[in-house]
Design a protein around this motif. Structure first.
Motif, PDB file in Angstrom:
ATOM      1  N   LEU A  43       1.981   1.062  -2.147  1.00 13.40           N
ATOM      2  CA  LEU A  43       0.972   2.125  -2.094  1.00 13.40           C
ATOM      3  C   LEU A  43      -0.383   1.576  -2.532  1.00 13.40           C
ATOM      4  CD1 LEU A  43       2.957   5.141  -3.592  1.00 13.40           C
ATOM      5  CD2 LEU A  43       2.652   4.508  -1.202  1.00 13.40           C
ATOM      6  N   SER A  44      -1.390   1.817  -1.711  1.00  9.84           N
ATOM      7  CA  SER A  44      -2.750   1.407  -2.043  1.00  9.84           C
ATOM      8  C   SER A  44      -3.592   2.571  -2.549  1.00  9.84           C
ATOM      9  CB  SER A  44      -3.426   0.779  -0.820  1.00  9.84           C
ATOM     10  OG  SER A  44      -3.466   1.705   0.264  1.00  9.84           O
ATOM     11  N   HIS A  45      -3.276   3.796  -2.112  1.00 13.69           N
ATOM     12  CA  HIS A  45      -4.047   4.962  -2.548  1.00 13.69           C
ATOM     13  C   HIS A  45      -3.254   6.208  -2.184  1.00 13.69           C
ATOM     14  CE1 HIS A  45      -7.880   7.527  -2.745  1.00 13.69           C
ATOM     15  NE2 HIS A  45      -7.728   6.989  -3.929  1.00 13.69           N
ATOM     16  N   PHE A  46      -3.592   7.344  -2.790  1.00  9.67           N
ATOM     17  CA  PHE A  46      -2.942   8.603  -2.445  1.00  9.67           C
ATOM     18  C   PHE A  46      -3.887   9.751  -2.738  1.00  9.67           C
ATOM     19  CE2 PHE A  46      -2.158   8.456  -6.972  1.00  9.67           C
ATOM     20  CZ  PHE A  46      -2.141   9.784  -7.367  1.00  9.67           C
ATOM     21  N   GLU A  47      -3.577  10.897  -2.168  1.00 10.92           N
ATOM     22  CA  GLU A  47      -4.315  12.140  -2.401  1.00 10.92           C
ATOM     23  C   GLU A  47      -3.316  13.265  -2.523  1.00 10.92           C
ATOM     24  OE1 GLU A  47      -7.782  14.497  -2.953  1.00 10.92           O
ATOM     25  OE2 GLU A  47      -7.482  12.329  -2.940  1.00 10.92           O
ATOM     26  N   TYR A  48      -3.554  14.177  -3.482  1.00 13.91           N
ATOM     27  CA  TYR A  48      -2.613  15.264  -3.728  1.00 13.91           C
ATOM     28  C   TYR A  48      -3.362  16.583  -3.803  1.00 13.91           C
ATOM     29  CZ  TYR A  48       0.871  18.166  -6.096  1.00 13.91           C
ATOM     30  OH  TYR A  48       1.733  19.175  -6.433  1.00 13.91           O
ATOM     31  N   ASP A  49      -2.934  17.535  -3.008  1.00 12.34           N
ATOM     32  CA  ASP A  49      -3.476  18.893  -3.024  1.00 12.34           C
ATOM     33  C   ASP A  49      -2.378  19.813  -3.539  1.00 12.34           C
ATOM     34  OD1 ASP A  49      -4.518  21.404  -2.593  1.00 12.34           O
ATOM     35  OD2 ASP A  49      -5.400  20.912  -0.648  1.00 12.34           O
ATOM     36  N   SER A  95      -0.275   3.375   2.393  1.00 10.30           N
ATOM     37  CA  SER A  95       0.445   2.173   1.990  1.00 10.30           C
ATOM     38  C   SER A  95       0.052   1.010   2.894  1.00 10.30           C
ATOM     39  CB  SER A  95       1.958   2.407   2.048  1.00 10.30           C
ATOM     40  OG  SER A  95       2.355   2.792   3.354  1.00 10.30           O
ATOM     41  N   ARG A  96       0.190  -0.198   2.354  1.00 10.55           N
ATOM     42  CA  ARG A  96      -0.211  -1.391   3.094  1.00 10.55           C
ATOM     43  C   ARG A  96       0.638  -2.570   2.653  1.00 10.55           C
ATOM     44  NH1 ARG A  96      -5.897  -3.443   0.610  1.00 10.55           N
ATOM     45  NH2 ARG A  96      -5.074  -5.426   1.351  1.00 10.55           N
ATOM     46  N   ASP A  97       0.588  -3.615   3.453  1.00 13.55           N
ATOM     47  CA  ASP A  97       1.310  -4.841   3.139  1.00 13.55           C
ATOM     48  C   ASP A  97       0.444  -5.677   2.210  1.00 13.55           C
ATOM     49  OD1 ASP A  97       2.899  -7.036   3.026  1.00 13.55           O
ATOM     50  OD2 ASP A  97       2.981  -7.411   5.182  1.00 13.55           O
ATOM     51  N   PHE A  98       0.856  -5.791   0.939  1.00 15.00           N
ATOM     52  CA  PHE A  98       0.074  -6.535  -0.045  1.00 15.00           C
ATOM     53  C   PHE A  98       0.411  -8.026  -0.056  1.00 15.00           C
ATOM     54  CE2 PHE A  98      -0.464  -2.274  -1.716  1.00 15.00           C
ATOM     55  CZ  PHE A  98      -1.780  -2.285  -2.142  1.00 15.00           C
ATOM     56  N   SER A  99       1.450  -8.429   0.636  1.00 16.99           N
ATOM     57  CA  SER A  99       1.874  -9.828   0.632  1.00 16.99           C
ATOM     58  C   SER A  99       1.027 -10.637   1.618  1.00 16.99           C
ATOM     59  CB  SER A  99       3.357  -9.927   0.998  1.00 16.99           C
ATOM     60  OG  SER A  99       3.757 -11.272   1.133  1.00 16.99           O
ATOM     61  N   LEU A 109       2.319  -5.442  15.539  1.00 17.48           N
ATOM     62  CA  LEU A 109       3.112  -4.870  14.460  1.00 17.48           C
ATOM     63  C   LEU A 109       2.198  -4.224  13.430  1.00 17.48           C
ATOM     64  CD1 LEU A 109       5.713  -7.735  13.909  1.00 17.48           C
ATOM     65  CD2 LEU A 109       6.002  -5.615  15.210  1.00 17.48           C
ATOM     66  N   PRO A 110       2.551  -3.047  12.941  1.00 17.08           N
ATOM     67  CA  PRO A 110       1.695  -2.376  11.940  1.00 17.08           C
ATOM     68  C   PRO A 110       1.757  -3.091  10.591  1.00 17.08           C
ATOM     69  CG  PRO A 110       3.719  -1.136  12.257  1.00 17.08           C
ATOM     70  CD  PRO A 110       3.736  -2.235  13.279  1.00 17.08           C
ATOM     71  N   SER A 111       0.644  -3.055   9.882  1.00 17.99           N
ATOM     72  CA  SER A 111       0.585  -3.620   8.534  1.00 17.99           C
ATOM     73  C   SER A 111       0.263  -2.571   7.489  1.00 17.99           C
ATOM     74  CB  SER A 111      -0.474  -4.730   8.475  1.00 17.99           C
ATOM     75  OG  SER A 111      -1.740  -4.233   8.869  1.00 17.99           O
ATOM     76  N   SER A 112       0.109  -1.312   7.904  1.00 10.73           N
ATOM     77  CA  SER A 112      -0.124  -0.220   6.953  1.00 10.73           C
ATOM     78  C   SER A 112       0.259   1.087   7.619  1.00 10.73           C
ATOM     79  CB  SER A 112      -1.584  -0.176   6.491  1.00 10.73           C
ATOM     80  OG  SER A 112      -2.438   0.097   7.575  1.00 10.73           O
ATOM     81  N   GLN A 113       0.432   2.111   6.791  1.00 15.22           N
ATOM     82  CA  GLN A 113       0.752   3.430   7.339  1.00 15.22           C
ATOM     83  C   GLN A 113       0.257   4.521   6.401  1.00 15.22           C
ATOM     84  OE1 GLN A 113       5.049   3.605   7.769  1.00 15.22           O
ATOM     85  NE2 GLN A 113       5.298   4.578   5.787  1.00 15.22           N
ATOM     86  N   MET A 114      -0.073   5.665   7.001  1.00 15.19           N
ATOM     87  CA  MET A 114      -0.474   6.863   6.272  1.00 15.19           C
ATOM     88  C   MET A 114       0.611   7.912   6.502  1.00 15.19           C
ATOM     89  SD  MET A 114      -3.932   9.207   6.679  1.00 15.19           S
ATOM     90  CE  MET A 114      -3.894   9.019   8.459  1.00 15.19           C
ATOM     91  N   SER A 115       1.208   8.387   5.435  1.00 11.88           N
ATOM     92  CA  SER A 115       2.301   9.350   5.546  1.00 11.88           C
ATOM     93  C   SER A 115       1.956  10.621   4.779  1.00 11.88           C
ATOM     94  CB  SER A 115       3.611   8.768   5.018  1.00 11.88           C
ATOM     95  OG  SER A 115       3.471   8.340   3.678  1.00 11.88           O
ATOM     96  N   LEU A 116       2.266  11.760   5.387  1.00 15.37           N
ATOM     97  CA  LEU A 116       2.023  13.073   4.791  1.00 15.37           C
ATOM     98  C   LEU A 116       3.347  13.654   4.331  1.00 15.37           C
ATOM     99  CD1 LEU A 116       0.127  15.476   4.184  1.00 15.37           C
ATOM    100  CD2 LEU A 116       0.571  16.279   6.518  1.00 15.37           C
ATOM    101  N   THR A 162      -2.600  -1.229  12.548  1.00 15.86           N
ATOM    102  CA  THR A 162      -2.542  -2.685  12.420  1.00 15.86           C
ATOM    103  C   THR A 162      -3.496  -3.192  11.347  1.00 15.86           C
ATOM    104  OG1 THR A 162      -4.174  -2.884  14.193  1.00 15.86           O
ATOM    105  CG2 THR A 162      -1.856  -2.980  14.815  1.00 15.86           C
ATOM    106  N   SER A 163      -4.532  -2.422  11.029  1.00 12.59           N
ATOM    107  CA  SER A 163      -5.448  -2.765   9.938  1.00 12.59           C
ATOM    108  C   SER A 163      -4.905  -2.233   8.619  1.00 12.59           C
ATOM    109  CB  SER A 163      -6.841  -2.184  10.213  1.00 12.59           C
ATOM    110  OG  SER A 163      -7.358  -2.658  11.437  1.00 12.59           O
ATOM    111  N   LEU A 164      -5.473  -2.725   7.523  1.00 12.70           N
ATOM    112  CA  LEU A 164      -5.010  -2.341   6.196  1.00 12.70           C
ATOM    113  C   LEU A 164      -5.704  -1.069   5.724  1.00 12.70           C
ATOM    114  CD1 LEU A 164      -4.988  -5.845   4.451  1.00 12.70           C
ATOM    115  CD2 LEU A 164      -3.094  -4.662   5.559  1.00 12.70           C
TER     116      LEU A 164
END
Length: 620
Positions: free
Chosen positions: A165-171, A181-185, A208-215, A234-236
């Motif tokens: 996880l690189s960042h999050f938001e909560y309502d 989330s992203r690939d930190f390696s 191939l994707p290197s990050s994703q945003m999930s709700l 594909t971007s971070l």
């Protein structure tokens, strides 16, 4: 002073090294055995052979006992504290060759004794179980081995299967959790790039994707989440944001290629197209931070090329673009004051007026500074007192910020230094006047602002903490980490009441007296069902954006704690100044041990006669 109980226990312990003893651990009397013992005695990496025991004298509330430890046990404790605390007292260095000279051993004894005295002086260190076990405190004092109501408790956990996880938001009002989330390696990203390379005769395939945003959607009755939608890139991903634009709420993600990914809030699993981005907005470098003006529905996106773009989400058009003095690292928008705070790599914070366009820069914090050197890694802002909190390699700094239409200034109020690494996440707990910081080693450290020092430490994650959010009303902390988990922590919420000042009554009939605190003139309590914790206009926790408040039965996570009968998690609005809310009538012995209870039972007095006195003050 804070009216809410601070975390951690007061443990009045002291310890020092009284003396040392050279122990001869020979294995035999023949010539070969004596030769091996002589070699072992000189090599410190060998655990057997001749060694030195240090006798420690421990004092605690009139008791006294001795503890025998070797140097390698001191070193193991030092390494553990280094991964858990913001800073660790100095300790004598290791040596590859053992030395038994009296002068050398005496100097090492004094160094270890000084290390122990500093550890016992710090509240965050003595609250660590490793220190208590080292000094045999939990064996001598049985109460320390039991859970305490002053300690934070993990109440839920959300696991991301693919990336860190690189960042999050909560309502909390909508029960929506957005994870970026992203690939930190580094090696994994290089492997992905190589895998995506196609020869001219090979069939083209999507990268191939290197990050994703999930709700994730929060369950209405328990502390759990379930995934609702997802978008891969594909971007971070560097940052995420929930934008409530009219009836079309949208999830946004800042990407390393300068674009902003989108995911509709109403999107179902598998319905969204992968890699969908916001049209028109494209920076020449990666997006580093985003913020939102909820009134005008203006999206602020900042890039490492120093550009800040203002995008109108309603009209779907760019309003203006300004340049920051230095590449931004984080942004916070204060909705009440219409101010945009931009932390930068040169160690300063730029303050912009968002009430008019194009944006007008009205102040630089600190006042008149052009460059301080160390980049600001994280920050938070308390709008009720105008206090800005920034974290960098130099430590945590507090600034008094005053702004007007004509300009503004920012001056230092105080600082917390002596940190081994810069904080990666920072939040302000207004109700207890505590600063909570996350670090790259996975630790979360609580700093008592009244004492100006760390008071409690949690080994929250196995990898670095990347983001944190504080909900001051239910006193909850959310932390995200590179270890692919988001954890929710419940903090103590009640002020301890002396037993002498409490009239005795059974626990189920104890009345909880509560008075509504004074509210800022700009805030209004208009939440659903008369519950101020559900109000989207209230500014809990000093944030300028939508209040991260708790709906009835706040939920979230993979694991949920069961509620104990007759217990509750209290929480009312509190500012950094002393608040007028108070909890009384509950003996310390009857307080709930675990503060991670979902919901709040109805008070006995209200259940008995349904009086309107409990609502006094809310209609003003």
């Amino acid at each position: 002073m804070a009216r809410v109980q601070k975390v951690g226990r007061e443990i009045p312990v002291s310890a020092s090294v009284e003396r040392f003893e050279v122990v001869d651990a020979g294995s035999g009397h023949d010539v070969l055995s004596k030769g091996l013992d002589a070699v072992k005695a000189r090599v410190s990496l060998v655990k057997t052979g001749q060694h030195v025991d240090y006798i420690i004298r421990v004092f605690f509330e009139g008791q006294s006992w001795t503890v025998t430890r070797r140097y390698n046990e001191f070193a193991a404790l030092f390494d553990t504290l280094k991964n858990k605390l913001a800073s660790v007292p100095a300790m004598p260095s290791k040596s590859m060759v053992r030395q038994f000279a009296p002068e050398y051993l005496e100097a090492r004894k004094n160094g270890l004794s000084s290390f122990l005295r500093e550890v016992c002086r710090r509240r965050d260190a003595v609250n660590c179980r490793e220190v208590q076990d080292f000094l045999l405190l939990r064996n001598r004092v049985p109460s320390l081995a039991q859970p305490d109501a002053s300690e934070p408790v993990q109440s839920a956990e959300v696991q991301e299967a693919s990336f860190g996880l690189s960042h999050f938001e909560y309502d909390a009002v909508q029960g929506a959790l957005l994870l970026g989330s992203r690939d930190f390696s580094w090696s994994s990203r290089v492997d992905t790039k190589i895998t995506n390379i196609k020869m001219p005769w090979e069939k083209k395939a999507p990268n191939l994707p290197s990050s994703q945003m999930s709700l994730w959607q929060q369950s209405p009755a328990e502390l759990k989440f379930h995934m609702k939608g997802m978008n891969r890139f594909t971007s971070l991903i560097t940052c995420v944001l929930i934008a409530n634009c009219r009836d079309k709420a949208t999830c946004l993600a800042g990407l390393s290629d300068g674009t902003i990914g989108i995911l509709p809030m109403k999107a179902e699993m598998g319905s969204g197209s992968s890699g969908q981005v916001l049209p028109l907005v494209r920076h020449t470098a990666g997006v580093e931070a985003m913020a939102l003006d909820e009134t005008e529905q203006h999206l602020f996106s900042a890039s490492s090329d120093k550009a800040i773009i203002v995008f109108d989400l309603k009209r779907q058009m760019i309003q203006c673009e300004v340049s920051a003095p230095s590449p931004p690292t984080q942004m916070i928008h204060c909705q009440e004051q219409r101010r945009l705070f931009t932390a930068m790599r040169n160690g300063t914070v730029a303050v912009w007026d968002t009430s008019i366009l194009p944006l007008q820069r009205i102040a630089i914090v600190p006042d008149g500074a052009t460059q301080l050197g160390n980049p600001i890694t994280t920050m938070d802002y308390d709008s009720s007192t105008g206090t800005l909190f920034t974290g960098s390699k130099d430590g945590i700094h507090l600034w008094a910020v005053k702004t007007s239409d004509m300009g503004g200034w920012g001056r230092k109020l105080g600082q917390i230094t002596e940190m081994s690494s810069p904080p990666t996440a920072l939040v302000w707990a207004a109700s207890s006047r505590e600063i909570i910081a996350g670090f790259g080693n996975g630790a979360v450290v609580v700093f008592d602002l009244d004492q100006g020092e760390p008071s409690y430490a949690i080994q929250a994650h196995s990898d670095g903490v990347t983001a944190a959010k504080w909900l001051d009303a239910p006193r909850r902390l959310l932390t995200a980490s590179k270890d692919k988990t988001l954890k929710i922590w419940d903090f103590p919420s009640l002020q301890r009441a002396p037993l002498e000042t409490t009239s005795w009554a059974p626990a189920v009939h104890q009345e909880r007296s509560w008075q509504p605190p004074a509210r800022p003139a700009s805030s209004s309590f208009s939440g659903t069902g008369g519950d101020p914790l559900r109000s989207a206009n209230s500014g809990f926790g000093g944030y300028g954006h939508t209040a991260a408040s708790s709906p009835s039965g706040l939920a979230g996570g993979t694991y949920a704690a069961e509620a104990a009968p007759g217990s509750f998690t209290g929480g009312g609005y509190a500012s950094p100044a002393p608040v007028s809310s108070s909890f009384s009538g509950m003996p310390a012995a009857q307080q709930p041990v675990a503060p991670n209870v979902v919901g709040r039972p109805k008070a006995a007095a209200a259940a008995a006669e349904d009086s309107e006195d409990d609502l006094a003050g809310w209609d003003s």
